[in-house]
Design a protein around this motif. Structure first.
Motif, PDB file in Angstrom:
ATOM      1  N   GLU A 116      41.020  47.622  33.478  1.00 62.15           N
ATOM      2  CA  GLU A 116      42.477  47.536  33.402  1.00 62.15           C
ATOM      3  C   GLU A 116      42.921  47.024  32.024  1.00 62.15           C
ATOM      4  O   GLU A 116      43.911  47.488  31.469  1.00 62.15           O
ATOM      5  N   THR A 175      41.121  43.788  35.793  1.00 59.96           N
ATOM      6  CA  THR A 175      39.697  44.066  35.573  1.00 59.96           C
ATOM      7  C   THR A 175      39.459  44.377  34.099  1.00 59.96           C
ATOM      8  O   THR A 175      40.411  44.565  33.324  1.00 59.96           O
ATOM      9  N   ARG A 195      36.262  38.559  34.136  1.00 61.38           N
ATOM     10  CA  ARG A 195      37.350  38.830  35.075  1.00 61.38           C
ATOM     11  C   ARG A 195      37.739  37.525  35.753  1.00 61.38           C
ATOM     12  O   ARG A 195      36.963  36.572  35.784  1.00 61.38           O
ATOM     13  N   VAL A 206      34.172  48.200  36.526  1.00 60.01           N
ATOM     14  CA  VAL A 206      34.313  46.739  36.587  1.00 60.01           C
ATOM     15  C   VAL A 206      35.723  46.304  36.248  1.00 60.01           C
ATOM     16  O   VAL A 206      36.236  46.750  35.224  1.00 60.01           O
TER      17      VAL A 206
END
Lengths: 513, 163
Positions: free
Chosen positions: A453, A450, A442, B163
């Motif tokens: 994501e 993330t 990240r 995360v």
């Protein structure tokens, strides 16, 4: 001419796509023929498929791209039995030297496995390793050594080549072992320097490679060509610039002559260019097109990776010539619909340039396969929307195959030895333990991006591609399963480590200066 | 808005031919040739479903015997449509009908059926009409529903990733 070896076993490591014979094998074969030394050929990838069947090949393939150590016991036994069988065939062939080509980092574990069996059953055979995979760092074994050096340290090989095997291998067969690029001779300049005159290279040979067994689409027999080393771009996500500092290319005439020869020798009509870009040098590309047109060879088909440029650099005449000579299938690294992201990548073409390129391809019947990166470190939600909108906008090109398909294999991978890996501080990149190797990271400079994501965006893009009717790879179902497993492995083991996955540039200063 | 573009060639004989374009009986464009080639844009802003496009060749008189119109190509947003589409049309004149009649001598109507959203419809027709793709690329043969389902399952499980 005195040669050190009397017979050479040429081996390509597993696993990679089955569509084409490995170019590395053909190169090694060409050297053997040039030096008039007897040789035999084994492509482990093909043999796994031929002798153990599609199902074993498919099941192994999933682990090849992750961690072969996790292979279930039954598969491990079947694969071991195959590798052992081949080692014994090499023994029976009477070869006193084994030259193995490792295409990429993906094949390192297979190579290790095979070499362990070689050291057990044919310890007296001299082993030399080459190919791009030899220069990748073997992270899986928690070493900062490149694979070749690691294998040497483990006494699994006698020699490994970094850099131009074209220069090293012929001299090695003659008995020369004190060369740059061979076992890190020279220490600070460990790689064999890049070839200056590519037209003087020994040409590959496909005489002993049975192309019938490869599983190309529509059962075509395909020969791989190479017209250049290096690249004219330094795209931030790509490690080619670390492998080949300079962009060097053969003349278009020499390439056209090789094509004509392969066609006359084998009857093959389909060719794949392994170059980073088939149109890296416009001088070479235009010369190739013009020469092929003069040869009047009909019904030949060429495929390769292509870079989009503005219309001034790619006039309509070039597209017309491409169509006339058979350059009708190209893979294009579009990567993103966002100009901002592409600028950061160093792609150097605009959305307008893509529009022009597609209009020309549409006019001349050239099909495109678009390569796309989801979750580039600077990609915002708006950038990603730009990518989605690009595919919505271009849907009409699916109708007549101007866009044939999209490659959407994984989310953004930060590979070692790439320009983006040197921007770790600037982008505030931290690594997260997971199965995805270089995929779980990240960036403090783009905190919304993330891991979750990125996978979420990947799902959105695959779904949109399906909605709009874009072709996806035949492996898309495996890709979904693999990405899911990787994503979930992060959930289970989310330990943040700012250094463990960061590998400093390992290529020698000679190549990076 | 989607634009269909029709490319024609024509011959002059005591004047140029005339065309009228209708979709679902609604006249959208009237076109009078003034040279031997023509490109006619038809904007489509239709609700989703089946539609009928009608190109009427009209106004030809007895002293214009050598005057004719040929439908050469059809494009959508500058993308040439495969030949099956224009060939799926029928030219009706007097009491005759010619399937795939693309050269129009007498006055008559050329009828094409299509669906909207039209780009999706063409994409869906692609593999069915064109057969296997002659390519070095192997497209996915998986059932689309299975892929959607796999994506939905992945998306569901992704909810647990923090995360």
């Amino acid at each position: 001419m005195t040669l050190k070896y009397k017979k050479i076993a040429l081996v390509a490591s597993a696993q990679l796509g089955l569509a084409r014979a490995p170019a590395g094998l053909a190169f090694l074969a060409g050297v053997c023929e040039h030096l008039d030394i007897d040789y035999s050929i084994w492509d482990l990838n093909l043999e796994l498929y031929k002798r153990q069947g599609q199902s074993v090949w498919d099941n192994c393939n999933e682990y090849t791209y992750n961690d072969l150590d996790l292979l279930p016991e039954d598969l491990k036994n079947q694969a071991t039995s195959l590798l052992k069988e081949i080692v014994l065939e090499i023994k029976q062939s009477g070869s006193d030297c084994l030259a193995m080509t490792v295409f990429s980092y993906v094949q390192m574990q297979w190579t290790e496995w095979f070499l362990k069996l070689c050291s057990e059953y044919i310890p007296d055979v001299t082993v030399i390793l080459g190919g791009p995979g030899v220069s990748s760092i073997y992270q899986l074994r928690h070493t900062d050594l490149v694979f070749g050096a690691w294998a040497l340290e483990q006494k699994l090989t006698d020699y490994y080549v970094l850099g131009e095997g074209d220069q090293v291998f012929p001299e090695f067969i003659k008995g020369q072992t004190d060369m740059l690029g061979l076992n890190c001779v020279g220490k600070t300049q460990t790689w064999q320097p890049q070839i200056e005159d590519m037209d003087a290279q020994i040409r590959p040979s496909y005489k002993k490679i049975n192309l019938d067994f490869y599983q190309s689409p529509n059962n075509k027999k395909i020969i791989t060509l190479n017209g250049s080393r290096g690249c004219v771009r330094r795209c931030t996500f790509c490690d080619v610039g670390a492998q080949w500092k300079k962009f060097k290319y053969r003349s278009g005439q020499s390439l056209a002559q090789e094509i004509k020869k392969h066609h006359n020798d084998t009857g093959v009509r389909d060719f794949w260019f392994s170059d980073s870009l088939i149109n890296g040098s416009m001088k070479q590309f235009n010369e190739l097109l013009e020469t092929l047109k003069q040869y009047q060879l009909t019904d030949l088909h060429f495929s390769g990776q292509f870079i989009v440029r503005p219309s001034q650099s790619h006039p309509e005449r070039m597209y017309k010539l491409m169509a006339e000579t058979g350059f009708t299938h190209i893979a294009v690294g579009i990567e993103s619909g966002s100009e901002r992201v592409r600028d950061h990548m160093g792609k150097k073409f605009s959305n307008q340039d893509i529009d022009y390129h597609l209009a020309m391809c549409e006019r001349y019947g050239i099909t495109n396969y678009f390569l796309t990166i989801v979750g580039y470190p600077t990609e915002t939600e708006q950038d990603f929307e730009d990518t989605l909108n690009m595919y919505r906008r271009y849907q009409r090109y699916v109708i007549n195959h101007t866009i044939l398909g999209i490659n959407l294999k994984y989310t953004m991978t930060i590979l070692p030895n790439t320009p983006i890996s040197t921007m770790q501080q600037e982008l505030d990149v931290e690594w997260i333990h997971g199965e995805g190797n270089q995929m779980e990271w990240r960036s403090g400079s783009n905190p919304d991006l993330t891991v979750k994501e990125r996978y979420s965006r990947w799902i959105r893009l695959v779904r949109l591609a399906l909605d709009l009717g874009y072709n996806l790879s035949e492996e898309v179902l495996i890709d979904i399963a693999t990405n899911k497993r990787k994503a979930l492995s992060v959930r289970e083991n989310a330990i943040v480590d700012r250094t463990a996955r960061y590998i400093p540039i390992q290529a020698p200063t000679e190549l990076l200066s | 808005m989607t634009v269909l573009t029709f490319k024609f060639s024509s011959t002059e004989c005591n004047g140029w031919p005339k065309l009228r374009f209708c979709v679902d009986d609604d006249v959208l464009v009237e076109y009078d040739f003034d040279s031997d080639t023509a490109s006619v844009d038809i904007p489509l802003d239709l609700i989703d479903g089946n539609h009928v496009l009608e190109i009427e060749r009209y106004g030809k008189t007895d002293n214009q015997t050598n005057q004719l119109v040929t439908l050469e190509d059809i494009y959508i947003q500058d993308v040439r449509l495969p030949d099956w589409f224009k060939s799926s049309g029928t030219f009706y004149f007097h009491d005759q009908a010619i399937q795939s009649g693309l050269i129009w001598h007498p006055n008559g109507k050329f009828i094409l059926n299509f669906c909207t959203p039209i780009i999706n419809w063409f994409v869906d027709q692609r593999l069915e009409r064109w057969g296997p793709i002659e390519s070095l690329f192997n497209p996915s043969q998986h059932n689309k529903q299975r892929l959607y389902q796999s994506l939905a399952e992945f998306e569901q499980e992704l909810n647990d990733v923090k995360v």
